[in-house]
Design a protein around this motif. Structure first.
Motif, PDB file in Angstrom:
ATOM      1  N   VAL A 157       0.929  -1.262   0.085  1.00  0.00           N
ATOM      2  CA  VAL A 157      -0.020  -0.045  -0.047  1.00  0.00           C
ATOM      3  C   VAL A 157       0.840   1.170   0.093  1.00  0.00           C
ATOM      4  CG1 VAL A 157      -1.816   1.391   1.472  1.00  0.00           C
ATOM      5  CG2 VAL A 157      -1.864  -1.070   1.144  1.00  0.00           C
ATOM      6  N   LEU A 158       1.903   1.258   0.707  1.00  0.00           N
ATOM      7  CA  LEU A 158       2.770   2.441   0.860  1.00  0.00           C
ATOM      8  C   LEU A 158       3.547   2.575  -0.204  1.00  0.00           C
ATOM      9  CD1 LEU A 158       3.857   2.036   4.488  1.00  0.00           C
ATOM     10  CD2 LEU A 158       1.940   3.766   3.735  1.00  0.00           C
ATOM     11  N   ALA A 159       4.041   1.842  -0.866  1.00  0.00           N
ATOM     12  CA  ALA A 159       5.070   1.971  -2.012  1.00  0.00           C
ATOM     13  C   ALA A 159       4.865   1.251  -3.460  1.00  0.00           C
ATOM     14  CB  ALA A 159       6.531   1.468  -1.504  1.00  0.00           C
ATOM     15  N   GLY A 194       9.922   7.884   6.062  1.00  0.00           N
ATOM     16  CA  GLY A 194       9.116   6.772   6.698  1.00  0.00           C
ATOM     17  C   GLY A 194       9.528   5.409   6.065  1.00  0.00           C
ATOM     18  N   GLY A 195       9.755   5.412   4.935  1.00  0.00           N
ATOM     19  CA  GLY A 195      10.106   4.067   4.196  1.00  0.00           C
ATOM     20  C   GLY A 195      11.456   3.207   4.814  1.00  0.00           C
ATOM     21  N   LYS A 196      12.439   4.357   5.054  1.00  0.00           N
ATOM     22  CA  LYS A 196      13.509   4.084   5.459  1.00  0.00           C
ATOM     23  C   LYS A 196      13.593   3.243   6.951  1.00  0.00           C
ATOM     24  CE  LYS A 196      16.365   7.181   2.642  1.00  0.00           C
ATOM     25  NZ  LYS A 196      17.094   8.252   2.594  1.00  0.00           N
ATOM     26  N   LEU A 197      12.533   3.905   7.567  1.00  0.00           N
ATOM     27  CA  LEU A 197      12.468   3.655   9.054  1.00  0.00           C
ATOM     28  C   LEU A 197      11.444   2.316   9.162  1.00  0.00           C
ATOM     29  CD1 LEU A 197      11.293   7.016  10.749  1.00  0.00           C
ATOM     30  CD2 LEU A 197      13.396   5.750  11.181  1.00  0.00           C
TER      31      LEU A 197
END
Length: 259
Positions: A157-159, A194-197
């Motif tokens: 969903v996020l990426a 956010g993606g890296k975290l």
């Protein structure tokens, strides 16, 4: 009403052949719904799928209401993680026809049905000697399986949801597995903070789950049986006496103690 309550309670907790068949049926239903939600996570919504999702939502709701109805401690049952996950899944299924947007978010919520696998494990612990004998390894594998596919739903969903379809979901699964194994191919990466975290979280938790699974597989297997004297609950499958206090044990077996 009391007779119906007693009948339902016996189906969920009794030891009759009918009750055992009913619970095995629930285990199969839970497994099928888990596989279904994984398989359809990236598929476009159709009228047939909407109708099927609504039907599944009603069945899951019926099972949930029955479990709450017969529970001796309603508050404790409502705070169980798989009960909360089922509530969220039921809402996502039954409200979906009323929502015209953000179906990707609903796919994440349906992925939480995986958490119900822990309820399935509880039932298997009661029903299966094989499960009790290999509980640590099975539980570790389920922990890893649930983590991978719940996180995959979020990553999708996020990426990757803009790409959509099965290809996007496979990319999300590929990224999740490559990250949690710290393989780091680098062909698919997160660029936002956010993606890296999220990637860091996947790596830290994923490695811990892999180590847990490896340890459960390679360490000597033990069976869960609480000693009535000292409370020790892990013993060798063929143990006759508790190795801690010497109390006589009565571990259920099928006659095969291995080598």
């Amino acid at each position: 009403m009391e007779a119906l309550h007693r009948t339902v309670r016996l189906l969920y907790t009794g030891q009759s052949q009918r009750a055992r068949r009913f619970r095995y049926g629930l285990i199969v239903f839970d497994a099928v719904t888990i596989v279904y939600f994984i398989a359809t996570a990236a598929l476009p919504t159709t009228p047939v799928m909407t109708a099927l999702n609504t039907g599944l939502g009603l069945l899951i709701l019926l099972d949930l209401v029955a479990r709450l109805w017969i529970s001796e401690n309603l508050r404790r049952e409502l705070t169980r993680i798989y009960t909360l996950a089922d509530l969220v899944v039921v809402l996502s299924l039954l409200l979906a026809p009323l929502i015209t947007e953000n179906f990707a978010f609903l796919r994440v919520l349906r992925g939480l049905r995986l958490i119900h696998a822990y309820s399935v494990l509880r039932d298997l612990r009661r029903e299966s000697l094989f499960f009790r004998r290999h509980e640590d390894a099975i539980l570790a594998a389920v922990n890893l399986f649930v983590f991978i596919f719940v996180i995959t739903s979020f990553v999708f969903v996020l990426a990757f949801d803009e790409e959509g379809g099965v290809a996007g979901y496979v990319d999300a699964l590929y990224f999740t597995v490559a990250t949690l194994t710290t393989t780091g191919f680098g062909d698919i990466t997160m660029t936002t903070t956010g993606g890296k975290l999220l990637s860091v979280f996947i790596m830290v938790v994923g490695v811990a789950l892999f180590v847990q699974l490896a340890r459960a597989i390679f360490q000597p297997s033990k069976i869960k049986h609480k000693c009535s004297e000292c409370g020790l609950n892990r013993h060798e499958p063929d143990a006759v006496h508790c190795k801690h206090c010497g109390e006589l044990l009565n571990i259920e077996t099928e006659g095969d103690i291995g080598t």
